[in-house]
Design a protein around this motif. Structure first.
Motif, PDB file in Angstrom:
ATOM      1  N   THR A 157       0.868  -1.298  -0.170  1.00 27.18           N
ATOM      2  CA  THR A 157      -0.001   0.085   0.252  1.00 27.18           C
ATOM      3  C   THR A 157       0.730   1.259   0.112  1.00 27.18           C
ATOM      4  O   THR A 157       1.774   1.418   0.523  1.00 27.18           O
ATOM      5  CB  THR A 157      -1.087   0.079   1.166  1.00 27.18           C
ATOM      6  N   HIS A 188      -4.798   6.837  -0.265  1.00 26.64           N
ATOM      7  CA  HIS A 188      -3.941   5.518  -0.306  1.00 26.64           C
ATOM      8  C   HIS A 188      -4.063   4.597  -1.673  1.00 26.64           C
ATOM      9  O   HIS A 188      -5.498   4.711  -1.880  1.00 26.64           O
ATOM     10  CB  HIS A 188      -4.083   4.725   0.786  1.00 26.64           C
ATOM     11  N   ARG A 190      -3.419   0.874  -3.835  1.00 34.24           N
ATOM     12  CA  ARG A 190      -2.779  -0.655  -3.576  1.00 34.24           C
ATOM     13  C   ARG A 190      -2.212  -0.879  -4.990  1.00 34.24           C
ATOM     14  O   ARG A 190      -2.982  -1.097  -5.765  1.00 34.24           O
ATOM     15  CB  ARG A 190      -3.786  -1.695  -3.031  1.00 34.24           C
ATOM     16  N   LEU A 372      -9.101   2.669   0.222  1.00 34.62           N
ATOM     17  CA  LEU A 372      -8.324   2.651  -0.792  1.00 34.62           C
ATOM     18  C   LEU A 372      -9.176   3.515  -2.086  1.00 34.62           C
ATOM     19  O   LEU A 372     -10.238   3.206  -2.149  1.00 34.62           O
ATOM     20  CB  LEU A 372      -7.799   1.545  -1.136  1.00 34.62           C
TER      21      LEU A 372
END
Length: 728
Positions: A157, A188, A190, A372
């Motif tokens: 992440t 954030h 991924r 996310l």
């Protein structure tokens, strides 16, 4: 997948409005002049020697960066910017308007350190038809990044920071920069796991070593492809989510939908294994598949916008929970589908389906508190709706529906999804040259990662690159010059139609030179909203000197669209070439009808800056490589020349102190320094430096866009010295 009518008329002209536009304040209209006279006029620069005159920071009256998301399959960072006002952007769509700049930063350590990922931008205009009494306009920008991938069972992440700044680009390597007009957005993302690994990396992670005899026999740098991730079934998901507060009708949604919508699958789905699981779940199929209201418990579509330069619709969605996405990163996970519609006659019906797209998502054990953010994108053909700038802006209401695991049907813009939500917005289609093109005229979009609108008549480029992250300043081109673009009305290759042919012709005044080099071409396919990657091909000319056009924009249920990654048409190897060159494209259809595109001029420079031998030296004391005493001011000369000079800098290695008191300031940059370079005297004050041997390094670069990916051919020179303690 698309249901738009090829014969549909262009949108009706905007309705005249009597209300006068709001007055734009001086701090907006004279913004650039004010900051050029005083860089800290608005008080947004800490520790500046210039006193502030008017304190304005992070003002979002005119524009705001609303969302940032990541499409991990394509390594795309996308951001959506809201434009709120009808004026205050430097002019209407027939002018150059003004630039909305977005610079991205990446952090692997949650903000302790930042990596500058690059800059991008879009043009904003005064459009009274867009914001007076209507919704805001929403634009998207895109930047390709290449973050390090890891094994699927390791956390990957990243924290992303995006800085929006109107009319002044955020400076590089300044993650704490505070814009005057604009804002900062953190999120954030991924990163997808490794799918190809090296044997050596695998052994190191497993803390294994091979016997010497075996190690000599095996190529440890050999690539190994990871097995395709497994899609988990209902029983596996039931076991995985036991005690994790994931509803059965969540993880069984895809199977339940197939059971209801595809009768031919009933026998397979009602087999003992599935029937037992379905009975145990105690799911009400009718209530689960046909809800009255959608749920955004797990995911939510936050923003949609149009990438104005690339005719690509973008959606930004937020994943909120750690579980409920059909498995972790080592599994196939699940898909978030977004279907787009356009209301091209502005009657509120959204009758034109533009297609569906998706992004893969997974369970994430360490979910950030804010969730996310992911992005989806859909290339769209908008040529038939384009008008000239004199005819006024083309503004189109857009609807998007987010639906987890099961795409919203193209025929229903009012679809109530089980998991997801719906958003409407208004976008601005860039102006064109008139009615939709007939036949197959070619359109060059970028040369060397620069939009044609950012390349002047002499072949020099200025402004942010498209997708690449660098900024050009009166820059020529060198190395591999990538040419991107499209051909109008491509054939339906996926249905068996013969492809179009094209060739790229360059000319420096000595005659046409068709490109004939072979290069790799990466392609992706979009079928029913699901992306996949086709095998990379070697793009080569045929016996007539033409390449085969690989793009296919004809989409329908069961009919795949094919896209060339980056819209690459050619990779022009320019080593050894210089001066002004014209570039044009010719297209040939199956009937051998040829369509010629307009030529574009680019300037080539494949020579690095020159530092003549012996020009960089020490002239005091015993000269270069001599001994000096701590506290001495060491003097020398330098000389750098180039046709397109950019900058030079001086540094001491190791970096143990010392101050260059001449030349000042350092680095020396164009346009402070002439475009041909400069020569002069340098002086190093060694006060406070420890006893040691040192190397002084002269680094120089020019303004050339190299290999379409960065700016600056470089050159270096070195000179040594030794510092000793003063004698008693």
């Amino acid at each position: 997948m698309k249901t738009d009518d090829p014969g549909r008329k262009a949108p009706r002209p905007p309705v005249a409005r009597s209300a006068p536009p709001p007055v734009v304040p001086e701090e907006r209209t004279r913004f650039r002049a004010l900051v050029m006279a005083n860089p800290n006029y608005f008080g947004n620069i800490e520790a500046s020697p210039f006193p502030p005159v008017l304190n304005i920071k992070l003002n979002t009256t005119y524009e705001r960066l609303a969302c940032v998301g990541f499409q991990p399959q394509f390594n795309r960072l996308d951001a959506v910017v809201y434009i709120f006002q009808p004026n205050g952007y430097g002019g209407g769509i027939c002018s150059s308007g003004s630039q909305e700049y977005v610079r991205f930063y990446l952090s692997r350590d949650d903000g302790a350190s930042w990596q500058d990922a690059g800059l991008t931008s879009f043009s904003a205009f005064d459009i009274p038809e867009g914001s007076t009494g209507r919704r805001r306009l929403e634009y998207a920008v895109t930047l390709r990044i290449n973050p390090a991938k890891r094994f699927c069972f390791l956390d990957n992440t990243w924290l992303v920071r995006a800085i929006l700044s109107w009319n002044v680009p955020p400076p590089p390597d300044s993650p704490d920069f505070v814009p005057v007009w604009g804002n900062i957005h953190n999120t954030h993302i991924r990163v997808d796991p490794l799918r190809i690994i090296l044997i050596d990396d695998l052994l190191q992670h497993a803390k294994l070593s091979l016997p010497p005899a075996l190690a000599e026999m095996i190529d440890l740098k050999q690539e190994v492809t990871i097995s395709p991730p497994k899609a988990l079934g209902v029983r596996e998901l039931q076991a995985l989510y036991k005690g994790r507060d994931v509803e059965p009708h969540r993880y069984a949604l895809a199977e339940l939908h197939d059971l209801v919508s595809q009768p031919e699958l009933t026998d397979a789905l009602m087999a003992p294994g599935f029937t037992g699981a379905l009975t145990e779940l105690d799911v009400n199929i009718a209530d689960s598949l046909f809800p009255v209201q959608s749920s955004t418990r797990y995911e939510q579509l936050d923003c949609i916008g149009l990438n104005y330069a690339q005719d690509t619709l973008v959606g930004i969605l937020r994943i909120k929970l750690p579980n409920g996405y059909s498995g972790g990163p080592c599994t196939a996970g699940s898909k978030e589908f977004v279907t787009f519609w356009g209301d091209f006659n502005d009657n509120g019906t959204f009758e034109t389906c533009l297609g569906s797209t998706s992004v893969n998502v997974h369970d994430i054990e360490r979910m950030p508190r804010e969730g996310l953010e992911y992005s989806v994108f859909l290339p769209v053909d908008l040529d038939r709706y384009r008008r000239t700038c004199q005819q006024g802006p083309v503004l189109v209401p857009i609807r998007a529906i987010l639906s987890w695991q099961v795409a919203a049907p193209c025929a229903n813009p009012y679809y109530v999804t089980v998991w997801g939500n719906r958003l409407d917005t208004l976008v601005h289609i860039r102006a064109g040259r008139g009615p939709a093109p007939t036949g197959h005229p070619p359109i060059i979009e970028t040369i060397g990662s620069m939009a044609l609108t950012d390349i002047d008549g002499a072949g020099y480029a200025s402004g942010p690159a498209q997708l690449a992250g660098f900024t050009a300043v009166q820059s020529p081109f060198g190395g591999e010059v990538v040419i991107t673009g499209h051909i109008a009305n491509p054939t339906d290759i996926s249905s068996g139609a013969g492809p179009l042919k094209y060739r790229i012709i360059v000319n420096d005044g000595s005659g046409d030179q068709p490109l004939a080099n072979t290069f790799p071409l990466a392609r992706s396919q979009l079928l029913d909203g699901v992306w996949s990657f086709l095998p990379t091909i070697s793009q080569a000319v045929d016996g007539s000197g033409f390449y085969t056009y690989q793009e296919d924009h004809t989409g329908a249920p069961g009919n795949a669209e094919i896209f060339v990654l980056g819209n690459v048409l050619a990779r022009w190897e320019t080593a050894g070439k210089t001066g002004a060159w014209q570039v044009r494209v010719e297209v040939k259809d199956a009937a051998n009808v040829v369509y010629a595109g307009n030529p574009s001029t680019v300037r080539l420079d494949n020579a690095a800056p020159q530092i003549p031998a012996g020009s960089f030296k020490i002239t005091t004391g015993a000269g270069s490589c001599a001994d000096f005493v701590i506290g001495d001011v060491i003097e020398g000369t330098y000389q750098v020349s180039d046709q397109h000079f950019s900058s030079l800098s001086l540094s001491v290695q190791p970096a143990l102190g010392g101050t260059f008191v001449a030349p000042v300031p350092l680095p020396r940059t164009y346009p402070t320094v002439p475009t041909t370079g400069e020569s002069g005297v340098w002086r190093l004050d060694t006060s406070g430096m420890p006893k040691c041997g040192y190397v002084i390094r002269l680094s120089a670069s020019d303004r050339t866009i190299v290999n379409s990916g960065y700016v600056g051919w470089g050159a270096e020179a070195f000179v040594g010295l030794c510092l000793k303690l003063p004698t008693a």
